[in-house]
Scaffold this motif. Structure first.
Motif, PDB file in Angstrom:
ATOM      1  N   LEU A 156       0.828  -1.215   0.000  1.00  0.00           N
ATOM      2  CA  LEU A 156       0.000   0.000   0.000  1.00  0.00           C
ATOM      3  C   LEU A 156       0.860   1.262   0.000  1.00  0.00           C
ATOM      4  N   LEU A 157       1.952   1.256   0.751  1.00  0.00           N
ATOM      5  CA  LEU A 157       2.849   2.406   0.781  1.00  0.00           C
ATOM      6  C   LEU A 157       3.426   2.673  -0.608  1.00  0.00           C
ATOM      7  N   ILE A 158       3.854   1.631  -1.289  1.00  0.00           N
ATOM      8  CA  ILE A 158       4.412   1.804  -2.636  1.00  0.00           C
ATOM      9  C   ILE A 158       3.341   2.316  -3.607  1.00  0.00           C
ATOM     10  N   ILE A 159       2.137   1.790  -3.503  1.00  0.00           N
ATOM     11  CA  ILE A 159       1.046   2.262  -4.378  1.00  0.00           C
ATOM     12  C   ILE A 159       0.767   3.731  -4.140  1.00  0.00           C
ATOM     13  N   PHE A 160       0.693   4.162  -2.896  1.00  0.00           N
ATOM     14  CA  PHE A 160       0.433   5.577  -2.600  1.00  0.00           C
ATOM     15  C   PHE A 160       1.576   6.470  -3.055  1.00  0.00           C
ATOM     16  N   LEU A 161       2.819   6.021  -2.896  1.00  0.00           N
ATOM     17  CA  LEU A 161       3.960   6.823  -3.353  1.00  0.00           C
ATOM     18  C   LEU A 161       3.954   7.003  -4.864  1.00  0.00           C
ATOM     19  N   ILE A 162       3.453   6.040  -5.582  1.00  0.00           N
ATOM     20  CA  ILE A 162       3.401   6.143  -7.043  1.00  0.00           C
ATOM     21  C   ILE A 162       2.216   6.986  -7.498  1.00  0.00           C
ATOM     22  N   THR A 163       1.056   6.851  -6.858  1.00  0.00           N
ATOM     23  CA  THR A 163      -0.156   7.516  -7.344  1.00  0.00           C
ATOM     24  C   THR A 163      -0.315   8.951  -6.874  1.00  0.00           C
ATOM     25  N   VAL A 164       0.268   9.352  -5.768  1.00  0.00           N
ATOM     26  CA  VAL A 164       0.078  10.720  -5.268  1.00  0.00           C
ATOM     27  C   VAL A 164       0.623  11.773  -6.229  1.00  0.00           C
ATOM     28  N   PRO A 165       1.833  11.646  -6.775  1.00  0.00           N
ATOM     29  CA  PRO A 165       2.288  12.675  -7.724  1.00  0.00           C
ATOM     30  C   PRO A 165       1.419  12.756  -8.980  1.00  0.00           C
ATOM     31  N   VAL A 166       0.821  11.662  -9.376  1.00  0.00           N
ATOM     32  CA  VAL A 166      -0.057  11.677 -10.543  1.00  0.00           C
ATOM     33  C   VAL A 166      -1.371  12.370 -10.207  1.00  0.00           C
ATOM     34  N   ALA A 167      -1.855  12.181  -8.991  1.00  0.00           N
ATOM     35  CA  ALA A 167      -3.129  12.765  -8.590  1.00  0.00           C
ATOM     36  C   ALA A 167      -3.037  14.275  -8.382  1.00  0.00           C
ATOM     37  N   ILE A 168      -1.890  14.753  -7.980  1.00  0.00           N
ATOM     38  CA  ILE A 168      -1.709  16.196  -7.758  1.00  0.00           C
ATOM     39  C   ILE A 168      -1.238  16.806  -9.064  1.00  0.00           C
ATOM     40  N   GLN A 169      -2.155  17.462  -9.753  1.00  0.00           N
ATOM     41  CA  GLN A 169      -1.829  18.082 -11.029  1.00  0.00           C
ATOM     42  C   GLN A 169      -1.918  19.589 -10.880  1.00  0.00           C
ATOM     43  N   THR A 170      -1.004  20.285 -11.496  1.00  0.00           N
ATOM     44  CA  THR A 170      -1.020  21.744 -11.467  1.00  0.00           C
ATOM     45  C   THR A 170      -1.018  22.267 -12.888  1.00  0.00           C
ATOM     46  N   VAL A 171      -1.505  23.456 -13.045  1.00  0.00           N
ATOM     47  CA  VAL A 171      -1.491  24.118 -14.343  1.00  0.00           C
ATOM     48  C   VAL A 171      -0.129  24.777 -14.495  1.00  0.00           C
ATOM     49  N   PRO A 172       0.573  24.499 -15.580  1.00  0.00           N
ATOM     50  CA  PRO A 172       1.894  25.127 -15.745  1.00  0.00           C
ATOM     51  C   PRO A 172       1.747  26.622 -16.028  1.00  0.00           C
ATOM     52  N   VAL A 173       2.336  27.421 -15.177  1.00  0.00           N
ATOM     53  CA  VAL A 173       2.270  28.873 -15.296  1.00  0.00           C
ATOM     54  C   VAL A 173       3.673  29.429 -15.153  1.00  0.00           C
ATOM     55  N   LYS A 174       4.033  30.308 -16.068  1.00  0.00           N
ATOM     56  CA  LYS A 174       5.330  30.973 -15.968  1.00  0.00           C
ATOM     57  C   LYS A 174       5.102  32.320 -15.302  1.00  0.00           C
ATOM     58  N   LEU A 175       5.571  32.453 -14.088  1.00  0.00           N
ATOM     59  CA  LEU A 175       5.383  33.679 -13.340  1.00  0.00           C
ATOM     60  C   LEU A 175       6.426  34.705 -13.758  1.00  0.00           C
ATOM     61  N   PRO A 176       6.031  35.974 -13.794  1.00  0.00           N
ATOM     62  CA  PRO A 176       7.003  36.992 -14.211  1.00  0.00           C
ATOM     63  C   PRO A 176       8.062  37.211 -13.137  1.00  0.00           C
ATOM     64  N   SER A 177       9.256  37.489 -13.597  1.00  0.00           N
ATOM     65  CA  SER A 177      10.303  37.861 -12.649  1.00  0.00           C
ATOM     66  C   SER A 177      10.232  39.364 -12.455  1.00  0.00           C
ATOM     67  N   VAL A 178      10.257  39.787 -11.218  1.00  0.00           N
ATOM     68  CA  VAL A 178      10.059  41.192 -10.894  1.00  0.00           C
ATOM     69  C   VAL A 178      11.368  41.948 -11.076  1.00  0.00           C
ATOM     70  N   VAL A 179      11.313  42.984 -11.870  1.00  0.00           N
ATOM     71  CA  VAL A 179      12.457  43.851 -12.087  1.00  0.00           C
ATOM     72  C   VAL A 179      11.957  45.284 -11.927  1.00  0.00           C
ATOM     73  N   PHE A 180      12.632  46.032 -11.120  1.00  0.00           N
ATOM     74  CA  PHE A 180      12.261  47.420 -10.938  1.00  0.00           C
ATOM     75  C   PHE A 180      12.867  48.242 -12.068  1.00  0.00           C
TER      76      PHE A 180
END
Length: 160
Positions: A29-53
């Motif tokens: 069960l530990l191995i199954i959870f370690l494999i499936t958690v990164p797949v379940a957590i999905q994020t939208v790829p966003v390129k954040l601006p770098s702040v320059v004054f």
């Protein structure tokens, strides 16, 4: 696996539990959870601006607004040094934009450069005050609205 039958003369029930299958199941069960958690957590790829004054170039046609909150919680907006209400802000902005467009040859003139709005917001001002000023200026027709900030102490501005 060895199995203990115990002494033949003792008819007491055996109280030992074989924990090997339990550990095997938990590891699977530990191995199954370690494999499936990164797949379940999905994020939208966003390129954040770098702040320059960057140092701003102040043009006479640009509008400078200062926004702060009064002690009673009301929003105070200043056009230059003059305090204005929300309706006065829109009226002045429309007149300013029309004058600038007419000065450059009308709305269909080639190379039309519209003025910008520079907003200085006090750090303790609620967002509704600054957001209201941005909204009113956009409603009046200004498309370029920027914020004036103070660089951190010891930060050297560089021109690109």
């Amino acid at each position: 696996m060895a199995m203990s039958a115990g002494p033949a003369e003792n008819d007491a029930p055996m109280s030992d539990i074989n924990t090997t299958p339990l550990v095997d199941v938990m590891l699977v069960l530990l191995i199954i959870f370690l494999i499936t958690v990164p797949v379940a957590i999905q994020t939208v790829p966003v390129k954040l601006p770098s702040v320059v004054f960057e140092a701003t170039t102040t043009k006479p046609e640009n509008v400078s607004l200062s926004v702060r909150a009064a002690s009673n919680g009301a929003c105070e907006v200043y056009w230059g040094q003059t305090r204005v209400t929300a309706q006065e802000l829109i009226d002045r902005a429309v007149v300013k934009l029309r004058k600038e467009i007419d000065k450059q040859g009308g709305p269909s003139a080639p190379g039309l450069e519209l003025p910008e709005v520079h907003i200085r917001g006090d750090v303790n001002t609620p967002y509704r005050c600054i957001g209201g000023a941005v909204f009113n200026m956009q409603r009046a027709g200004f498309t370029r609205v920027g914020f004036i900030s103070e660089p951190p102490a010891g930060y050297a501005t560089a021109r690109l």
